[in-house]
Design a protein around this motif. Structure first.
Motif, PDB file in Angstrom:
ATOM      1  N   LEU A 139      -2.462   1.932  15.201  1.00 24.89           N
ATOM      2  CA  LEU A 139      -1.796   2.545  14.015  1.00 24.89           C
ATOM      3  C   LEU A 139      -0.201   2.138  13.826  1.00 24.89           C
ATOM      4  O   LEU A 139      -0.024   1.614  12.502  1.00 24.89           O
ATOM      5  N   THR A 140       0.384   2.064  14.698  1.00 20.89           N
ATOM      6  CA  THR A 140       1.868   1.599  14.521  1.00 20.89           C
ATOM      7  C   THR A 140       1.793  -0.076  13.739  1.00 20.89           C
ATOM      8  O   THR A 140       2.490  -0.083  12.998  1.00 20.89           O
ATOM      9  N   GLU A 141       1.234  -1.023  14.463  1.00 24.31           N
ATOM     10  CA  GLU A 141       1.189  -2.138  13.871  1.00 24.31           C
ATOM     11  C   GLU A 141       0.606  -2.231  12.536  1.00 24.31           C
ATOM     12  O   GLU A 141       1.180  -3.091  11.674  1.00 24.31           O
ATOM     13  N   THR A 142      -0.577  -1.278  12.194  1.00 27.46           N
ATOM     14  CA  THR A 142      -0.954  -1.462  10.822  1.00 27.46           C
ATOM     15  C   THR A 142       0.018  -0.852   9.909  1.00 27.46           C
ATOM     16  O   THR A 142       0.313  -1.434   8.725  1.00 27.46           O
ATOM     17  N   VAL A 143       0.820   0.475  10.022  1.00 32.67           N
ATOM     18  CA  VAL A 143       1.777   0.880   9.509  1.00 32.67           C
ATOM     19  C   VAL A 143       2.904  -0.179   9.068  1.00 32.67           C
ATOM     20  O   VAL A 143       3.421  -0.399   8.271  1.00 32.67           O
ATOM     21  N   ASP A 144       3.260  -0.755  10.361  1.00 33.25           N
ATOM     22  CA  ASP A 144       4.469  -1.893  10.134  1.00 33.25           C
ATOM     23  C   ASP A 144       4.161  -2.741   9.429  1.00 33.25           C
ATOM     24  O   ASP A 144       5.093  -3.651   8.873  1.00 33.25           O
ATOM     25  N   TYR A 146       2.235  -2.722   6.598  1.00 30.74           N
ATOM     26  CA  TYR A 146       1.989  -1.840   5.435  1.00 30.74           C
ATOM     27  C   TYR A 146       1.784  -2.987   3.845  1.00 30.74           C
ATOM     28  O   TYR A 146       0.751  -3.063   3.238  1.00 30.74           O
ATOM     29  N   GLN A 147       2.630  -3.810   4.066  1.00 33.61           N
ATOM     30  CA  GLN A 147       2.698  -4.959   2.777  1.00 33.61           C
ATOM     31  C   GLN A 147       1.405  -5.619   2.775  1.00 33.61           C
ATOM     32  O   GLN A 147       1.040  -6.140   1.553  1.00 33.61           O
ATOM     33  N   PHE A 153      -3.962  -0.369  -0.702  1.00 34.43           N
ATOM     34  CA  PHE A 153      -3.936   0.638   0.387  1.00 34.43           C
ATOM     35  C   PHE A 153      -2.311   0.588   0.733  1.00 34.43           C
ATOM     36  O   PHE A 153      -1.564  -0.208   0.839  1.00 34.43           O
ATOM     37  N   PHE A 154      -2.032   1.712   1.071  1.00 32.54           N
ATOM     38  CA  PHE A 154      -0.720   1.978   1.754  1.00 32.54           C
ATOM     39  C   PHE A 154      -0.865   2.917   3.203  1.00 32.54           C
ATOM     40  O   PHE A 154      -1.352   4.121   3.107  1.00 32.54           O
ATOM     41  N   PRO A 155      -1.165   2.373   4.287  1.00 30.40           N
ATOM     42  CA  PRO A 155      -1.301   2.947   5.681  1.00 30.40           C
ATOM     43  C   PRO A 155      -0.124   3.815   5.885  1.00 30.40           C
ATOM     44  O   PRO A 155       0.954   3.294   5.819  1.00 30.40           O
ATOM     45  N   LEU A 156      -0.260   5.062   6.701  1.00 32.50           N
ATOM     46  CA  LEU A 156       0.620   5.740   6.988  1.00 32.50           C
ATOM     47  C   LEU A 156       0.236   6.610   8.457  1.00 32.50           C
ATOM     48  O   LEU A 156      -0.791   6.814   8.392  1.00 32.50           O
ATOM     49  N   GLU A 180      10.025   2.439   0.410  1.00 28.77           N
ATOM     50  CA  GLU A 180       9.222   1.867  -0.325  1.00 28.77           C
ATOM     51  C   GLU A 180       7.980   2.608  -0.923  1.00 28.77           C
ATOM     52  O   GLU A 180       7.629   2.434  -1.945  1.00 28.77           O
ATOM     53  N   LEU A 181       7.508   3.499  -0.146  1.00 31.72           N
ATOM     54  CA  LEU A 181       6.434   4.271  -0.403  1.00 31.72           C
ATOM     55  C   LEU A 181       6.791   5.143  -1.696  1.00 31.72           C
ATOM     56  O   LEU A 181       6.169   5.412  -2.643  1.00 31.72           O
ATOM     57  N   LYS A 182       8.319   5.913  -1.504  1.00 32.28           N
ATOM     58  CA  LYS A 182       8.614   6.584  -2.630  1.00 32.28           C
ATOM     59  C   LYS A 182       8.607   5.809  -4.004  1.00 32.28           C
ATOM     60  O   LYS A 182       8.387   6.289  -5.181  1.00 32.28           O
ATOM     61  N   GLN A 183       9.115   4.599  -3.756  1.00 34.39           N
ATOM     62  CA  GLN A 183       9.324   3.815  -4.848  1.00 34.39           C
ATOM     63  C   GLN A 183       7.881   3.479  -5.659  1.00 34.39           C
ATOM     64  O   GLN A 183       7.847   3.648  -6.744  1.00 34.39           O
ATOM     65  N   SER A 184       7.074   3.247  -4.881  1.00 36.26           N
ATOM     66  CA  SER A 184       5.822   3.056  -5.231  1.00 36.26           C
ATOM     67  C   SER A 184       4.990   4.215  -5.934  1.00 36.26           C
ATOM     68  O   SER A 184       4.584   3.964  -7.227  1.00 36.26           O
ATOM     69  N   ILE A 185       5.221   5.282  -5.227  1.00 34.67           N
ATOM     70  CA  ILE A 185       4.825   6.502  -5.918  1.00 34.67           C
ATOM     71  C   ILE A 185       5.398   6.881  -7.249  1.00 34.67           C
ATOM     72  O   ILE A 185       4.687   7.223  -8.455  1.00 34.67           O
ATOM     73  N   GLN A 186       6.680   6.839  -7.331  1.00 33.72           N
ATOM     74  CA  GLN A 186       7.274   7.196  -8.574  1.00 33.72           C
ATOM     75  C   GLN A 186       7.231   6.269  -9.712  1.00 33.72           C
ATOM     76  O   GLN A 186       6.993   6.609 -10.961  1.00 33.72           O
ATOM     77  N   SER A 187       6.915   4.714  -9.456  1.00 39.24           N
ATOM     78  CA  SER A 187       6.416   3.914 -10.415  1.00 39.24           C
ATOM     79  C   SER A 187       5.172   4.244 -10.961  1.00 39.24           C
ATOM     80  O   SER A 187       4.884   4.176 -12.254  1.00 39.24           O
TER      81      SER A 187
END
Length: 197
Positions: A139-144, A146-147, A153-156, A180-187
């Motif tokens: 999971l750590t690698e997947t989240v790392d 994320y791009q 998809f955005f893995p968390l 980055e997540l916050k920016q994507s959500i707000q956009s």
């Protein structure tokens, strides 16, 4: 859509395996822009019937940079766990989501949500199911990475208080990924308002 809601509400597929009985907790709308796919409800959510109505939900909303009002607005977020009902407790915490649930319901839900812009995959079960061979070994690698999975998809990691150790060991997540997540959500939410949704 009402038929689908009723079918999910009446689902008895896993009844024999659920210690507290069936109580599917899922929210969706034809205009939902962001889908949150987590694991399965815990006992508190089973009791209230409100998804992410616990400490994990508070942490998740903080990561997303949204208010509770925004979070529970189905025009913004659909909340579709891998298992819709509380699966019971094992030695190390809650049991995994029931495996019957996602294959039974997820495809039908995608068909009624044509406006989804982003899918948040929270935890290993959601990531393995949706990313399949593209998921990394951990999971750590997947989240790392994320791009690699954007823009769909955005893995968390899971925002559970039990995950504090993971967050402490991986400070890059809250330092680099969360902004980055916050920016994507707000956009997405801002564009939805401008489009009149």
């Amino acid at each position: 859509m009402q038929d689908l809601r009723q079918s999910i509400k009446n689902c008895m597929l896993c009844k024999a395996h659920l210690p507290l009985g069936p109580r599917p907790v899922v929210t969706f709308n034809s205009t939902s822009k962001i889908v949150i796919i987590g694991q399965a409800p815990g006992t508190k959510v089973h009791a209230s019937g409100i998804p992410w109505d616990d400490a994990s939900g508070k942490q998740l909303r903080s990561w997303l940079g949204v208010t509770a009002e925004e979070f529970y607005d189905e025009r913004n977020f659909a909340i579709i766990p891998m298992g819709f009902c509380y699966p019971g407790r094992g030695k190390g915490g809650d049991l995994p989501p029931r495996p019957e649930c996602a294959p039974q319901w997820h495809t039908q839900l995608w068909e009624v949500m044509p406006n989804v812009k982003l899918v948040l995959l929270i935890g290993m079960y959601a990531q393995k199911y949706y990313l399949k061979k593209d998921a990394k070994k951990t999971l750590t690698e997947t989240v790392d990475n994320y791009q690699e999975y954007l823009p769909r998809f955005f893995p968390l990691p899971h925002p559970s208080p039990r995950n504090r150790f993971w967050l402490t060991r991986n400070p890059w997540f809250e330092k680099e990924v969360v902004p980055e997540l916050k920016q994507s959500i707000q956009s997405i939410l801002t564009n939805s308002i401008q489009d009149g949704d």
